[in-house]
Design an enzyme around this catalytic site. Structure first.
Site, mmCIF file in Angstrom:
data_model
loop_
_atom_site.group_PDB
_atom_site.id
_atom_site.type_symbol
_atom_site.label_atom_id
_atom_site.label_comp_id
_atom_site.label_asym_id
_atom_site.label_seq_id
_atom_site.Cartn_x
_atom_site.Cartn_y
_atom_site.Cartn_z
ATOM 1 N N SER A 177 0.789 -1.231 0.000
ATOM 2 C CA SER A 177 0.000 0.000 0.000
ATOM 3 C C SER A 177 0.821 1.281 0.000
ATOM 4 O O SER A 177 0.357 2.308 -0.477
ATOM 5 C CB SER A 177 -0.954 0.002 1.190
ATOM 6 N N HIS A 205 -5.342 -2.995 -2.775
ATOM 7 C CA HIS A 205 -4.942 -2.009 -3.782
ATOM 8 C C HIS A 205 -4.797 -2.612 -5.182
ATOM 9 O O HIS A 205 -4.369 -1.919 -6.109
ATOM 10 C CB HIS A 205 -3.633 -1.330 -3.379
ATOM 11 N N LYS A 237 -11.865 1.452 -1.647
ATOM 12 C CA LYS A 237 -10.769 2.009 -2.435
ATOM 13 C C LYS A 237 -11.184 2.051 -3.909
ATOM 14 O O LYS A 237 -11.981 2.904 -4.267
ATOM 15 C CB LYS A 237 -9.497 1.212 -2.160
HETATM 16 C C1 LIG Z 1 -6.848 -0.063 3.387
HETATM 17 C C2 LIG Z 1 -6.350 -1.432 3.661
HETATM 18 C C3 LIG Z 1 -7.020 -2.259 4.560
HETATM 19 C C4 LIG Z 1 -8.157 -1.766 5.389
HETATM 20 O O1 LIG Z 1 -9.314 -1.683 4.670
HETATM 21 P P1 LIG Z 1 -10.498 -0.777 5.241
HETATM 22 O O2 LIG Z 1 -11.702 -1.242 4.538
HETATM 23 O O3 LIG Z 1 -10.108 0.633 4.934
HETATM 24 O O4 LIG Z 1 -10.530 -1.043 6.726
HETATM 25 C C5 LIG Z 1 -6.583 -3.557 4.689
HETATM 26 N N1 LIG Z 1 -5.516 -4.019 4.002
HETATM 27 C C6 LIG Z 1 -4.828 -3.224 3.154
HETATM 28 C C7 LIG Z 1 -3.656 -3.799 2.418
HETATM 29 C C8 LIG Z 1 -5.215 -1.917 2.963
HETATM 30 O O5 LIG Z 1 -4.535 -1.110 2.156
#
Ligand SMILES: *Cc1c(COP(=O)(O)O)cnc(C)c1O
Length: 383
Positions: A177, A205, A237
């Site tokens: 990330s 991602h 995302k």
């Molecule tokens: C953003 C993210 C999460 C968390 O997801 P949310 O739905 O925002 O809690 C988990 N794992 C990774 C790799 C992330 O980038």
């Protein structure tokens, strides 16, 4: 307690690690309005530009008329609606798996899976750069924890060879990330097969963004459910809404419904969000121009940055960090960009390792070439 808190905050200030929330009132578009000032923004995870999509907004509003606002209870009591169930079927189809289970957040999905499946007699193998939620999940599971240096497959193999745990699970981000690079999944899956370990990939991602049809890092490497039995995706995302899911066999999902505490002991996602998410999944599939445009922007940015001697990392994804080292430096450059109406956040430890503070630049399908040109011109002033 007051003295303790004052000290804690002073220490954060002195080390340039103090966090400040920026208040804004804009939907996710390339522009943010802060204190009446407009900024061109390069830090959201809204990779496909769906967070403010008119069709998703309209479907969400209509679904509120049908379902109201709150789900009222957890899934196992009376919070599980047709909207949730249909979304799970759509997610299973999207990931080409038998089944999927929707969680409220990715953080909770990771906690639920690792604590629900593993215990003291087991071992978890994690990449050093895995997301915080995976590290917390592994700690909470009470399994033995092994962290291998980033992408170091030899180190992973040595750890696997030594382990006598009953169950072994390799857990990795698909796309890292803060760095934007993709995990070495083919080798991870080979090692897993050889040492009889399970694999879980958190593709927060990657899904919707990379791979021929947006199928994420698994599609990019042509890996199947047999290679990676547990796939985690997030829905806040690239899919632009909120929530997360686990996809896998019917057996896996059935087991998680029994054991994943962050699924069982929490209120179900508002059903209207589950409706909006179905639209968002459809758009991610039906509008491949979003992925194509995004990839063109990434390619353009990388080519033009190189001409200007701006040093980038090895990333093919919309995450394009510029590593600056100290937290002071990262903050200073980020502030200088803000003064020129560009919004990019400085990412500092402990989110990234010490001495690798960075600007985390991200692109979205809603950006235009002229936005990239503006960013490049202003970055050039700083380096
Ligand atoms: C953003 C993210 C999460 C968390 O997801 P949310 O739905 O925002 O809690 C988990 N794992 C990774 C790799 C992330 O980038």
């Amino acid at each position: 307690m007051e003295d303790y808190l004052v000290d804690l905050l002073a220490q954060r200030q002195q080390t340039s690690l103090y966090r400040l929330r920026q208040i804004h009132d804009s939907p996710q578009t390339p522009f943010l309005t802060i204190d009446g000032q407009q900024y061109l923004s390069f830090c959201s995870n809204d990779y496909l530009g769906l967070a403010n999509h008119p069709k998703i907004k309209a479907d969400l509003q209509a679904a509120i008329e049908t379902y109201g606002v709150g789900s009222g209870a957890s899934h196992l009591v009376n919070g599980h609606t047709t909207a949730h169930h249909t979304l799970e079927e759509a997610l299973a189809q999207f990931t080409q798996r038998e089944s999927a289970l929707v969680f409220s957040t990715g953080y909770m999905a990771n906690l639920g899976v690792l604590t629900g499946l593993l215990g003291r007699q087991d071992a978890i193998f994690l990449d050093k750069l895995n997301h915080a939620s995976l590290i917390d999940a592994a700690l909470l599971s009470r399994a033995k924890l092994y962290r291998y240096p980033h992408n170091d497959m030899q180190a992973l193999e040595q750890l696997l060879a030594k382990s006598k745990a009953v169950h072994k699970m390799i857990v990795t981000d698909g796309v890292f990330s803060m760095d934007g690079n993709v995990a070495n999944l083919p080798v991870i899956c080979e090692l897993a097969a050889h040492y009889q370990a399970w694999v879980m990939v958190d593709d927060a991602h990657g899904l919707g963004v990379i791979g021929e049809t947006g199928g994420g890092s698994l599609e990019m490497y042509k890996l199947t459910e047999k290679d990676v039995p547990i796939l985690i995706g997030t829905l806040g995302k690239a899919f632009g809404v909120f929530g997360a899911f686990v996809a896998g066999s019917r057996l896996l999902i059935d087991a998680l419904i029994q054991t994943a505490r962050t699924y069982i002991y929490t209120t179900a996602l508002p059903p209207a969000l589950a409706v909006a998410l179905q639209t968002s999944l459809l758009l991610a599939k039906q509008e491949p121009w979003r992925r194509k445009h995004l990839n063109e922007l990434i390619h353009y940015f990388r080519t033009e940055a190189k001409k200007r001697n701006i040093v980038l990392t090895d990333s093919i994804t919309p995450i394009q960090p510029i590593i600056l080292g100290s937290s002071e430096k990262a903050l200073q450059v980020s502030r200088a960009l803000h003064n020129q109406n560009i919004w990019v956040t400085a990412i500092r430890p402990p989110t990234v390792p010490v001495d690798s503070a960075r600007l985390r630049i991200t692109f979205s399908a809603s950006h235009q070439y002229q936005h990239i040109n503006e960013l490049l011109a202003k970055l050039e002033n700083e380096f």
